[in-house]
Design a protein around this motif. Structure first.
Motif, short mmCIF file in Angstrom:
data_model
loop_
_atom_site.label_atom_id
_atom_site.label_comp_id
_atom_site.label_asym_id
_atom_site.label_seq_id
_atom_site.Cartn_x
_atom_site.Cartn_y
_atom_site.Cartn_z
N ILE A 31 1.50 8.61 8.15
CA ILE A 31 2.80 9.03 8.68
C ILE A 31 3.92 8.72 7.68
N PHE A 32 3.83 7.54 7.07
CA PHE A 32 4.88 7.14 6.12
C PHE A 32 4.92 8.08 4.92
N VAL A 33 3.74 8.32 4.36
CA VAL A 33 3.69 9.19 3.17
C VAL A 33 4.18 10.60 3.53
N TRP A 34 3.72 11.09 4.67
CA TRP A 34 4.13 12.43 5.11
C TRP A 34 5.65 12.51 5.24
N LYS A 35 6.22 11.48 5.79
CA LYS A 35 7.65 11.50 6.08
C LYS A 35 8.49 11.36 4.80
N ASN A 36 8.06 10.49 3.87
CA ASN A 36 8.92 10.14 2.75
C ASN A 36 8.59 10.82 1.43
N LEU A 37 7.56 11.64 1.46
CA LEU A 37 7.13 12.31 0.24
C LEU A 37 8.26 13.16 -0.36
N GLY A 38 8.92 13.92 0.48
CA GLY A 38 9.94 14.86 0.03
C GLY A 38 11.11 14.17 -0.65
N PHE A 39 11.51 13.05 -0.09
CA PHE A 39 12.66 12.32 -0.62
C PHE A 39 12.38 11.85 -2.06
N LEU A 89 0.82 -1.21 0.00
CA LEU A 89 0.00 0.00 0.00
C LEU A 89 0.86 1.27 0.00
N SER A 90 1.88 1.25 0.85
CA SER A 90 2.62 2.49 1.07
C SER A 90 3.50 2.86 -0.13
N VAL A 91 4.13 1.87 -0.74
CA VAL A 91 5.07 2.19 -1.82
C VAL A 91 4.35 2.81 -3.02
N PRO A 92 3.28 2.17 -3.55
CA PRO A 92 2.57 2.83 -4.67
C PRO A 92 1.98 4.18 -4.29
N LEU A 93 1.43 4.24 -3.07
CA LEU A 93 0.84 5.52 -2.62
C LEU A 93 1.88 6.62 -2.61
N ASN A 94 3.02 6.30 -2.01
CA ASN A 94 4.08 7.29 -1.87
C ASN A 94 4.62 7.70 -3.25
N MET A 95 4.77 6.71 -4.12
CA MET A 95 5.29 7.03 -5.46
C MET A 95 4.29 7.87 -6.24
N ALA A 96 3.01 7.51 -6.13
CA ALA A 96 1.98 8.25 -6.88
C ALA A 96 1.90 9.70 -6.39
N PHE A 97 1.87 9.87 -5.07
CA PHE A 97 1.78 11.24 -4.52
C PHE A 97 3.02 12.05 -4.88
N SER A 98 4.19 11.45 -4.74
CA SER A 98 5.41 12.22 -4.98
C SER A 98 5.55 12.55 -6.48
N LEU A 99 5.16 11.61 -7.33
CA LEU A 99 5.22 11.89 -8.77
C LEU A 99 4.22 12.99 -9.14
N GLY A 100 3.03 12.89 -8.58
CA GLY A 100 2.01 13.91 -8.84
C GLY A 100 2.49 15.28 -8.40
N LEU A 101 3.06 15.32 -7.21
CA LEU A 101 3.58 16.60 -6.68
C LEU A 101 4.72 17.12 -7.54
N ALA A 102 5.59 16.20 -7.96
CA ALA A 102 6.74 16.61 -8.78
C ALA A 102 6.25 17.23 -10.09
N LEU A 103 5.24 16.62 -10.68
CA LEU A 103 4.69 17.16 -11.94
C LEU A 103 4.05 18.53 -11.70
N LEU A 104 3.44 18.67 -10.52
CA LEU A 104 2.77 19.94 -10.21
C LEU A 104 3.76 21.08 -10.00
N ILE A 105 4.85 20.77 -9.30
CA ILE A 105 5.75 21.88 -8.92
C ILE A 105 6.96 22.05 -9.83
#
Lengths: 491, 269
Positions: free
Chosen positions: B141-149, B70-86
């Motif tokens: 907590i995991f997504v919050w913590k590792n999103l930036g990386f 659950l966490s790995v795809p979630l984290n990758m999807a959120f971080s990729l989405g954010l990266a595309l946004l910013i």
């Protein structure tokens, strides 16, 4: 070059593997205990005496718990009072266990381990403790009948005996003789063991009658959370069976127990929770307010048992234990659970501690000699307050006689002969005999030793505190504990 | 000769690595075949069989896999989405990156109080820490913590995609989704494998937060493999602990090896 790297690697492996110490014959012992306040000084004094008798032996005593904080507090009347404050730190206990675990797993550790905190059952399961039966069987100077044999029997499992207690302890029960009708009194006087459920069933109608004329009666001088601890200790193996690795918090008993205790507290049957003791406000808190209260039942520690017999003696000092009026208290018996189990304990601090021998020890025979010495009548000089009943029968009688002549029958007290037993008068002797007979009788009623684990106990107590603070329902708590304790038992 | 010189340079590091990692690991593998670490007997695969039959181990393994899934795809999807946004936010881009990197540098212990306040009391009538909802708490907590990386890694991957690709696609009239599918995603594959690998490794590190927040015995839905290992260490069950770590290491080595191979393959496409 590759060969060079491989050689370096092998050399490092060999150096790492050669880290052990050479084994040398020595007459040195190390004793490790958690408690620094009572147990350590006791073992140190005993060690000094042992070393005096065996000059070639060196004993080092190690402890872990922090010392209490002592402060001077000014009272309302202008007098000052010394107040000691000690944190009951679960974290400190865990740190101590971790330290000992690491020592044991590196093949070292103290020769003698005091089981005031340590999880002896785990050490026994992992083969970290020596079976004391081997020493008992091979020691011609050891006679099991010098000790309370039934206590040792209850500690012995199929795998062996791994801890030897210096003393044992149990709570006893008294009732207020002014509260109960003749039939109820007879029931309480003629039976030996009582469940808390049966006490409440007898006590409630008696209290209802009493409330018509007097309002200061309550069921027990304890809070719901404290009484839970008593009940949890009584039913420990029902809830947590460490030997069979089963948890049972969801069969309804646990939930009923919590709800019933909460009900008792809410309806005023138990003493309300005392304000939190704070060293800064302690002058405003006292136990004097309870001196005129009456309670149907009291669960008392062994400390007051002699007083039950000596109370009427004109030479016995009057004592206020902070549990209301005690003059009309009569001994009922011992507490049992509904399964008929009457458990005993060692107490977590004080000389109620039991000792075991580290299987890694190179001085196991000497360690056994010292453990035997610790539990013998030879150390009665330093065993002023045994914190329980000494396991050695001779030590118990001598200890009781000294307590009688130096404390309860104070007219015998002579500072020049402090610590020595003095001949009692016939009346005092009768009270003394009644006391020792009661101890022997109560000891014969003990039939269960619940193997406990301080980490699991802390987990339950911390979780139950959440219930009494209203943060979780009894049902949810039972499910929660069932899951967590089962997990812990089956790891 | 130059090759040998290179080996000499890495020798100090190699010795340290061998002393503090390789040799203890080999010793611990040895323990996994013994009945007890000190004076024990050789018991073959008994500890491994016991381990695989242990309900606690199976629970920890299952939860760890579920969490990872659950966490790995979630984290990758959120971080990729954010990266595309910013990625095209111009002068504010470093500020956004900084904001998302802050959780990474805040010590876990310092955040425990905040998480306790947020999830500790029954918010919305849910006991977030002591019920099956605990997994959601840990995921947050995991997504919050590792999103930036992961965000930084994806941003670096995005910046490596030649702008000419996008310009050509736009001239050909390609839409945003099509550009993402045919340009962005294929060109991000090599870095995505690295992000995937790092996310998997980081997902095992979530134990620290769970332990600080819920203790050694949390709700059974968030009891991880690391709980099992940590608790077996404290209960002195070293043979079982070392069997678990050996199996765990084996899985990690195979997984890492597979992902690195994948990364090599995708980077040559």
């Amino acid at each position: 070059m590759k060969k060079f790297i491989v050689l370096t690697f092998l050399l490092l492996t060999a150096l790492t593997a050669c880290g052990g110490e050479s084994i040398e014959e020595s007459r040195e012992l190390t004793v490790s205990v958690f408690d620094s306040i009572i147990t350590k000084p006791f073992v140190e004094e005993a060690a000094a005496l042992f070393m005096y008798m065996h000059p070639d032996v060196t004993i080092t005593v190690e402890s872990f718990s922090s010392m209490p904080e002592v402060r001077t507090v000014e009272m309302d009347d202008g007098t000052t009072m010394m107040v000691s404050h000690m944190e009951d730190s679960a974290q400190e206990r865990r740190d101590y266990i971790n330290q000992i675990n690491t020592e044991l797993m590196s093949g070292r550790g103290a020769d003698i381990l005091g089981f005031d905190v340590l999880p002896f059952h785990r050490y026994a399961q992992q083969g970290q403790l020596a079976d004391l039966r081997r020493f008992m069987d091979n020691d011609p100077n050891f006679n099991i009948y010098d000790y309370r044999a039934n206590i040792l029997d209850m500690l012995t499992t199929d795998a062996g005996l791994f801890k030897f207690p210096i003393s044992y302890s149990f709570d006893y029960l008294t009732f207020d003789s002014t509260l109960f009708a003749q039939a109820q009194r007879e029931f309480l006087e003629t039976n030996d063991v009582f469940t808390l459920e049966s006490l409440f069933a007898i006590g409630y109608p008696a209290l209802e009658s009493a409330w018509a004329t007097e309002s200061q009666y309550q069921m027990m001088p304890t809070t719901a959370s404290t009484l839970f601890r008593t009940m949890f200790d009584l039913y420990h193996s029902h809830f947590i069976d460490i030997e069979n690795r089963t948890a049972n918090f969801t069969d309804g008993l646990f939930v009923d127990m919590l709800n019933q205790l909460q009900y008792f507290e809410d309806t005023g049957l138990l003493r309300e929770s005392a304000p939190e003791m704070n060293m800064d406000t302690i002058s405003t808190i006292g136990i004097a307010s309870s001196a005129t209260d009456r309670y149907a039942f009291k669960i008392k520690t062994l400390f007051t048992l002699f007083f039950e017999f000596a109370r009427d003696d004109p030479n016995t000092p009057s004592l206020d234990f902070g549990i209301g009026i005690t003059d009309d208290d009569m001994i009922a018996g011992l507490l049992s659970n509904s399964l008929g189990q009457v458990p005993f304990s060692f107490g977590q601090i004080g000389t109620g501690t039991a000792f075991g021998i580290n299987a890694n020890s190179q001085n196991q025979d000497l360690a056994w000699e010292f453990i035997k010495f610790l539990s013998s009548d030879a150390i009665i000089e330093i065993l002023q307050n045994p914190g329980g009943i000494p396991l050695h029968i001779g030590a118990f009688e001598e200890s009781a006689r000294r307590s009688a002549s130096n404390f309860f029958f104070r007219h015998h007290f002579n500072p020049d002969m402090a610590g020595e037993a003095i001949e009692l008068t016939p009346a005092e002797q009768a009270r003394f005999d009644a006391y020792t007979a009661t101890v022997a009788h109560f000891t014969s009623l003990l039939n269960t030793f619940h193997t406990t684990d301080s980490i699991m106990t802390d987990m339950v107590i911390e979780a139950v505190a959440e219930f009494f603070e209203g943060n979780i329902s009894a049902e949810d708590l039972a499910q929660n504990l069932q899951s967590r304790v089962s997990l812990m038992l089956n790891e | 000769m130059n090759k040998h010189k290179g080996l000499l340079f890495i020798l100090p590091g190699l010795i340290g690595f061998a002393l503090f990692y390789i040799i203890p690991f080999i010793v611990s593998v040895g323990y996994s075949f013994m009945s007890r670490p000190v004076g024990g007997d050789f018991v073959g695969l008994r500890n491994y069989i016991d381990l695989l039959q242990s309900p606690a181990y199976r629970l920890g393994f299952r939860n760890t896999m579920v969490f990872m899934g659950l966490s790995v795809p979630l984290n990758m999807a959120f971080s990729l989405g954010l990266a595309l946004l910013i990625k095209n936010t111009g002068q504010y881009k470093p500020l956004y990156i900084l904001i998302f990197l802050i959780p990474l540098v805040i010590p876990s212990g310092a955040m425990v109080f905040f998480w306790r306040v947020l999830f500790g009391s029954n918010r919305l009538g849910i006991d977030w820490l002591n019920s099956e909802y605990a997994m959601i708490t840990v995921l947050i907590i995991f997504v919050w913590k590792n999103l930036g990386f992961n965000l930084v890694l994806f941003l670096s991957g995005l910046s490596n995609i030649p702008k000419t690709y996008y310009e050509a696609a736009k001239m050909d009239g390609a839409g945003g989704f099509r550009i993402f599918c045919n340009i962005t995603f294929p060109n991000l594959l090599p870095i995505s494998v690295i992000v995937l690998l790092m996310s998997i490794i980081n997902s095992f590190k979530v134990f620290r937060e769970v332990y600080l927040l819920m203790g050694a015995y949390p709700h059974e839905s968030v009891y991880m493999l690391q709980h099992f290992m940590n608790n077996n260490f404290f209960s002195l069950n070293y043979p079982r602990l070392t069997a678990a770590t050996t199996l765990f290491s084996l899985v990690m080595v195979v997984l890492t090896w597979g992902l690195l191979r994948l990364e090599r393959r995708t980077s040559h496409v």
